[in-house]
Design a protein around this motif. Structure first.
Motif, PDB file in Angstrom:
ATOM      1  N   MET A  36      20.186  24.936 -30.735  1.00  0.00           N
ATOM      2  CA  MET A  36      21.184  23.847 -30.477  1.00  0.00           C
ATOM      3  C   MET A  36      21.721  23.187 -31.946  1.00  0.00           C
ATOM      4  O   MET A  36      21.102  23.411 -32.836  1.00  0.00           O
ATOM      5  CB  MET A  36      20.348  22.716 -29.871  1.00  0.00           C
ATOM      6  N   HIS A  37      23.152  23.128 -31.753  1.00  0.00           N
ATOM      7  CA  HIS A  37      23.963  22.630 -32.904  1.00  0.00           C
ATOM      8  C   HIS A  37      24.421  21.276 -32.639  1.00  0.00           C
ATOM      9  O   HIS A  37      24.793  21.162 -31.563  1.00  0.00           O
ATOM     10  CB  HIS A  37      24.862  23.548 -33.391  1.00  0.00           C
ATOM     11  N   ALA A  38      24.077  20.309 -33.666  1.00  0.00           N
ATOM     12  CA  ALA A  38      24.589  18.878 -33.319  1.00  0.00           C
ATOM     13  C   ALA A  38      26.290  19.245 -33.507  1.00  0.00           C
ATOM     14  O   ALA A  38      26.840  19.973 -34.150  1.00  0.00           O
ATOM     15  CB  ALA A  38      24.071  18.022 -34.503  1.00  0.00           C
ATOM     16  N   ARG A  39      26.809  18.323 -32.222  1.00  0.00           N
ATOM     17  CA  ARG A  39      28.417  18.182 -32.813  1.00  0.00           C
ATOM     18  C   ARG A  39      28.304  16.812 -33.606  1.00  0.00           C
ATOM     19  O   ARG A  39      28.318  15.656 -32.798  1.00  0.00           O
ATOM     20  CB  ARG A  39      29.138  18.385 -31.286  1.00  0.00           C
ATOM     21  N   ALA A  40      28.728  16.728 -34.902  1.00  0.00           N
ATOM     22  CA  ALA A  40      28.659  15.439 -35.518  1.00  0.00           C
ATOM     23  C   ALA A  40      29.857  14.921 -35.604  1.00  0.00           C
ATOM     24  O   ALA A  40      30.946  15.708 -35.671  1.00  0.00           O
ATOM     25  CB  ALA A  40      28.109  15.756 -36.937  1.00  0.00           C
ATOM     26  N   ALA A  41      29.787  13.516 -35.638  1.00  0.00           N
ATOM     27  CA  ALA A  41      31.029  13.000 -35.891  1.00  0.00           C
ATOM     28  C   ALA A  41      31.500  13.003 -37.387  1.00  0.00           C
ATOM     29  O   ALA A  41      30.865  13.449 -38.217  1.00  0.00           O
ATOM     30  CB  ALA A  41      30.899  11.387 -35.895  1.00  0.00           C
ATOM     31  N   SER A  42      32.883  13.143 -37.630  1.00  0.00           N
ATOM     32  CA  SER A  42      33.499  13.697 -38.654  1.00  0.00           C
ATOM     33  C   SER A  42      33.340  12.818 -39.948  1.00  0.00           C
ATOM     34  O   SER A  42      33.431  13.110 -41.011  1.00  0.00           O
ATOM     35  CB  SER A  42      34.832  14.221 -38.541  1.00  0.00           C
ATOM     36  N   SER A  43      33.415  11.765 -39.610  1.00  0.00           N
ATOM     37  CA  SER A  43      33.496  10.885 -40.794  1.00  0.00           C
ATOM     38  C   SER A  43      32.209   9.469 -40.967  1.00  0.00           C
ATOM     39  O   SER A  43      31.742   9.152 -39.879  1.00  0.00           O
ATOM     40  CB  SER A  43      34.799   9.781 -40.665  1.00  0.00           C
ATOM     41  N   ALA A  44      31.991   8.973 -42.080  1.00  0.00           N
ATOM     42  CA  ALA A  44      30.990   8.126 -42.022  1.00  0.00           C
ATOM     43  C   ALA A  44      31.495   6.809 -41.443  1.00  0.00           C
ATOM     44  O   ALA A  44      30.806   5.926 -41.053  1.00  0.00           O
ATOM     45  CB  ALA A  44      30.902   7.796 -43.575  1.00  0.00           C
ATOM     46  N   ALA A  45      32.683   6.700 -41.328  1.00  0.00           N
ATOM     47  CA  ALA A  45      33.505   5.515 -40.463  1.00  0.00           C
ATOM     48  C   ALA A  45      32.670   5.349 -39.225  1.00  0.00           C
ATOM     49  O   ALA A  45      32.402   4.209 -38.770  1.00  0.00           O
ATOM     50  CB  ALA A  45      34.853   5.690 -40.298  1.00  0.00           C
ATOM     51  N   VAL A  72      31.566   6.171 -28.194  1.00  0.00           N
ATOM     52  CA  VAL A  72      29.952   6.246 -28.306  1.00  0.00           C
ATOM     53  C   VAL A  72      29.596   7.181 -29.370  1.00  0.00           C
ATOM     54  O   VAL A  72      29.794   8.177 -29.444  1.00  0.00           O
ATOM     55  CB  VAL A  72      29.398   6.411 -26.838  1.00  0.00           C
ATOM     56  N   THR A  73      28.715   6.792 -30.370  1.00  0.00           N
ATOM     57  CA  THR A  73      28.294   7.628 -31.491  1.00  0.00           C
ATOM     58  C   THR A  73      26.846   7.467 -31.429  1.00  0.00           C
ATOM     59  O   THR A  73      26.257   6.076 -31.452  1.00  0.00           O
ATOM     60  CB  THR A  73      28.897   7.107 -32.760  1.00  0.00           C
ATOM     61  N   VAL A  74      26.054   8.441 -31.417  1.00  0.00           N
ATOM     62  CA  VAL A  74      24.742   8.466 -31.696  1.00  0.00           C
ATOM     63  C   VAL A  74      24.441   8.924 -33.265  1.00  0.00           C
ATOM     64  O   VAL A  74      24.859   9.538 -33.615  1.00  0.00           O
ATOM     65  CB  VAL A  74      24.085   9.627 -30.890  1.00  0.00           C
ATOM     66  N   VAL A  75      23.756   7.977 -33.743  1.00  0.00           N
ATOM     67  CA  VAL A  75      23.548   8.007 -35.357  1.00  0.00           C
ATOM     68  C   VAL A  75      21.928   8.242 -35.397  1.00  0.00           C
ATOM     69  O   VAL A  75      21.208   7.407 -34.723  1.00  0.00           O
ATOM     70  CB  VAL A  75      23.945   6.834 -36.222  1.00  0.00           C
ATOM     71  N   ALA A  76      21.408   9.379 -35.762  1.00  0.00           N
ATOM     72  CA  ALA A  76      20.027   9.467 -36.006  1.00  0.00           C
ATOM     73  C   ALA A  76      19.644  10.145 -37.180  1.00  0.00           C
ATOM     74  O   ALA A  76      20.403  11.246 -37.713  1.00  0.00           O
ATOM     75  CB  ALA A  76      19.550  10.453 -34.888  1.00  0.00           C
ATOM     76  N   GLU A  77      18.348  10.014 -37.789  1.00  0.00           N
ATOM     77  CA  GLU A  77      17.935  10.611 -39.004  1.00  0.00           C
ATOM     78  C   GLU A  77      17.785  11.990 -38.535  1.00  0.00           C
ATOM     79  O   GLU A  77      17.858  13.101 -39.093  1.00  0.00           O
ATOM     80  CB  GLU A  77      16.830  10.057 -39.319  1.00  0.00           C
ATOM     81  N   GLN A  78      17.145  12.189 -37.122  1.00  0.00           N
ATOM     82  CA  GLN A  78      16.914  13.632 -36.797  1.00  0.00           C
ATOM     83  C   GLN A  78      17.425  13.688 -35.439  1.00  0.00           C
ATOM     84  O   GLN A  78      17.337  12.832 -34.507  1.00  0.00           O
ATOM     85  CB  GLN A  78      15.324  13.774 -36.338  1.00  0.00           C
ATOM     86  N   LEU A  79      18.627  14.601 -35.403  1.00  0.00           N
ATOM     87  CA  LEU A  79      19.222  14.846 -34.191  1.00  0.00           C
ATOM     88  C   LEU A  79      18.375  16.111 -33.304  1.00  0.00           C
ATOM     89  O   LEU A  79      18.690  15.985 -32.154  1.00  0.00           O
ATOM     90  CB  LEU A  79      20.738  15.362 -34.522  1.00  0.00           C
ATOM     91  N   LEU A 110      25.818  11.956 -34.960  1.00  0.00           N
ATOM     92  CA  LEU A 110      26.032  11.902 -36.722  1.00  0.00           C
ATOM     93  C   LEU A 110      24.481  11.892 -37.042  1.00  0.00           C
ATOM     94  O   LEU A 110      23.816  10.932 -36.583  1.00  0.00           O
ATOM     95  CB  LEU A 110      26.773  10.707 -36.858  1.00  0.00           C
ATOM     96  N   ALA A 111      24.078  12.634 -38.088  1.00  0.00           N
ATOM     97  CA  ALA A 111      23.165  12.790 -38.642  1.00  0.00           C
ATOM     98  C   ALA A 111      22.893  11.764 -39.771  1.00  0.00           C
ATOM     99  O   ALA A 111      23.625  11.938 -40.938  1.00  0.00           O
ATOM    100  CB  ALA A 111      22.653  14.240 -39.170  1.00  0.00           C
ATOM    101  N   ARG A 112      22.002  10.720 -39.616  1.00  0.00           N
ATOM    102  CA  ARG A 112      22.272   9.720 -40.785  1.00  0.00           C
ATOM    103  C   ARG A 112      21.016   8.859 -40.327  1.00  0.00           C
ATOM    104  O   ARG A 112      20.881   8.438 -39.370  1.00  0.00           O
ATOM    105  CB  ARG A 112      23.530   9.035 -40.897  1.00  0.00           C
ATOM    106  N   ARG A 113      20.240   8.572 -41.554  1.00  0.00           N
ATOM    107  CA  ARG A 113      19.126   7.475 -41.490  1.00  0.00           C
ATOM    108  C   ARG A 113      19.851   6.032 -41.708  1.00  0.00           C
ATOM    109  O   ARG A 113      20.727   6.053 -42.566  1.00  0.00           O
ATOM    110  CB  ARG A 113      18.191   7.707 -42.420  1.00  0.00           C
ATOM    111  N   VAL A 114      19.641   5.230 -40.766  1.00  0.00           N
ATOM    112  CA  VAL A 114      19.992   3.650 -40.903  1.00  0.00           C
ATOM    113  C   VAL A 114      18.874   2.880 -41.434  1.00  0.00           C
ATOM    114  O   VAL A 114      17.789   3.007 -41.073  1.00  0.00           O
ATOM    115  CB  VAL A 114      20.242   3.130 -39.572  1.00  0.00           C
ATOM    116  N   ALA A 115      19.048   2.426 -42.792  1.00  0.00           N
ATOM    117  CA  ALA A 115      18.090   1.705 -43.545  1.00  0.00           C
ATOM    118  C   ALA A 115      18.230   0.293 -42.991  1.00  0.00           C
ATOM    119  O   ALA A 115      17.047  -0.462 -43.313  1.00  0.00           O
ATOM    120  CB  ALA A 115      18.397   1.763 -44.974  1.00  0.00           C
ATOM    121  N   ALA A 116      19.451  -0.409 -42.560  1.00  0.00           N
ATOM    122  CA  ALA A 116      19.387  -1.700 -42.355  1.00  0.00           C
ATOM    123  C   ALA A 116      20.480  -1.946 -41.245  1.00  0.00           C
ATOM    124  O   ALA A 116      21.615  -1.261 -41.221  1.00  0.00           O
ATOM    125  CB  ALA A 116      19.741  -2.663 -43.556  1.00  0.00           C
ATOM    126  N   VAL A 117      20.489  -2.776 -40.314  1.00  0.00           N
ATOM    127  CA  VAL A 117      21.516  -2.933 -39.254  1.00  0.00           C
ATOM    128  C   VAL A 117      22.860  -3.567 -39.544  1.00  0.00           C
ATOM    129  O   VAL A 117      23.603  -3.143 -39.117  1.00  0.00           O
ATOM    130  CB  VAL A 117      20.622  -3.917 -38.170  1.00  0.00           C
TER     131      VAL A 117
END
Ligand SMILES: Cc1cc2nc3c(=O)[nH]c(=O)nc-3n(C[C@H](O)[C@H](O)[C@H](O)COP(=O)(O)OP(=O)(O)OC[C@H]3O[C@@H](n4cnc5c(N)ncnc54)[C@H](O)[C@@H]3O)c2cc1C
Length: 357
Positions: free
Chosen positions: A1-10, A49-56, A180-187
């Protein structure tokens, strides 16, 4: 399985959405986050709708056997468990009937739950098809030596985590959602979105300071035993550690352990032996089964599931004073059992939050 990640940090911070629709950020890519994202996108097609997660991938949800059965849900009100569970079971039964069944991994199965003492019907007896207390003759088929005095029979669905999570990812991508694979440290990092949906499971402890979250450690073995096609469980009573056998597509899951408060994900030799011996006591033919994998996962425990809308105050320096957050976490040992129903409520709460703007 491969993540289809959003292209930008925005897309993670917000402002990466379409110009017509609102921007929704779902934090967490387990079954709760992915199902929430899909149902939000279905309810609000114009939204970004963007899913942001440390682990996809390889979340707890991906590794679960996927049996539909309410388990380790603390004091979550039974009427809510039944409503969310019924919606979810109906969704899986629909998948089982549809051409999507093999991709989604939805399998209809008989469930045999054996006890050593009388046990009343569970609250969810009315939700599953064909629920009944087993007769002695039925019990003897599974337990010729008669070491169990009572039993439940019902029909349920197994939606194997690995397959179902892949199906969810495909559905979300097809609907236009992003990951998008990314850890969120603060809301505060997500202040650019219109609504945030918190599906971080145990991660809610650190991200939202919820100290009532705790892990419920579970160790399972995967064996090759293609002759095993039904779910069997032997236990002393509800809430007790049980011996369970859950068939998946290529392996059979043998469990399990219940370790509240235990964060250690290293398998233990003593547990491995105990799980295997207990499973063989229930089904002696498992002695011929080859051990192919094992896994220790942490169920996201909480006194009860949290599913509500909160206006979270943001720390100084943010672009706005507060942000609507829909919380959807704390599903214990039943995330796959409740996900679709909970995601329906989460989608409604997102619509409520948007209507208040
Ligand atoms: C051994 C075992 C067997 C199980 N069997 C079953 C079963 O048969 N049936 C069933 O219904 N349930 C079962 N469960 C329970 C089920 O696995 C969980 O209830 C479910 O996985 C919870 O889903 P979730 O999406 O809330 O959390 P998770 O799957 O843990 O996902 C959490 C997500 O949040 C992300 N995240 C967390 N914090 C952050 C952060 N700060 N920034 C960015 N991302 C973050 C993570 O990276 C991850 O993507 C089992 C569990 C175990 C351990």
């Amino acid at each position: 399985m491969h993540a289809r990640a959003a292209s930008s940090a925005a897309a993670a911070g917000g402002g990466g959405g379409s110009s017509e629709g609102p921007s929704i950020c779902v934090v967490g890519a387990g079954v709760i986050g992915m199902t929430s994202a899909l149902r939000i996108k279905q309810a609000l097609p114009a939204a970004s709708v963007t899913v942001v997660a440390e682990q996809l991938e390889d979340t707890t949800s991906h590794c679960a056997g996927g049996l539909w059965k309410p388990y380790t849900l603390g004091d979550t009100p039974p009427e809510l468990v039944n409503r969310w569970g019924r919606d979810t079971l109906q969704h899986y039964l629909g998948l089982y009937q549809s051409p999507e069944a093999p991709a989604a991994g939805a399998v209809l199965t008989s469930a045999y739950q054996l006890f050593r003492q009388p046990v009343p019907n569970p609250e969810w007896a009315q939700v599953v098809p064909h629920f009944r207390q087993m007769s002695e003759a039925e019990r003897r088929v599974l337990d010729p030596e008669g070491s169990h005095s009572h039993g439940w029979f019902y029909t349920t669905v197994i939606t194997e985590g690995r397959l179902y999570m892949g199906w969810l990812a495909q559905q979300l991508a097809a609907a236009g959602g992003q990951r998008l694979a990314r850890r969120v440290a603060a809301v505060e990092e997500l202040a650019g979105h219109d609504v945030v949906v918190n599906c971080t499971g145990l991660g809610a402890k650190a991200l939202f300071g919820d100290d009532s979250c705790y892990p419920v450690r579970g160790h399972v073995l995967r064996v090759r035993a293609p002759w095993v096609r039904h779910y069997t469980n032997s236990e002393n009573g509800p809430g007790e550690e049980s011996t369970y056998i859950i068939p998946n597509s290529e392996t059979v899951v043998l469990g399990g352990t219940l370790g509240p408060g235990d964060w250690d994900t290293t398998p233990r030799e003593a547990d491995r032996r105990r799980i295997f011996e207990r499973a063989c006591a229930v089904l002696p033919s498992l002695r011929s089964a080859e051990l192919v994998a094992e896994w220790v996962g942490l169920r996201p425990g909480r006194p009860s599931v949290r599913l509500e809308l909160e206006e979270v105050q943001l720390k100084g320096g943010s672009s706005k004073p507060s942000l609507p957050v829909v919380h959807n976490y704390g599903h214990g040992g039943a995330g796959l059992t409740l996900a679709w129903g909970c995601a329906g409520d989460a989608a409604q709460l997102v619509q409520q939050a948007l209507a208040r703007r």
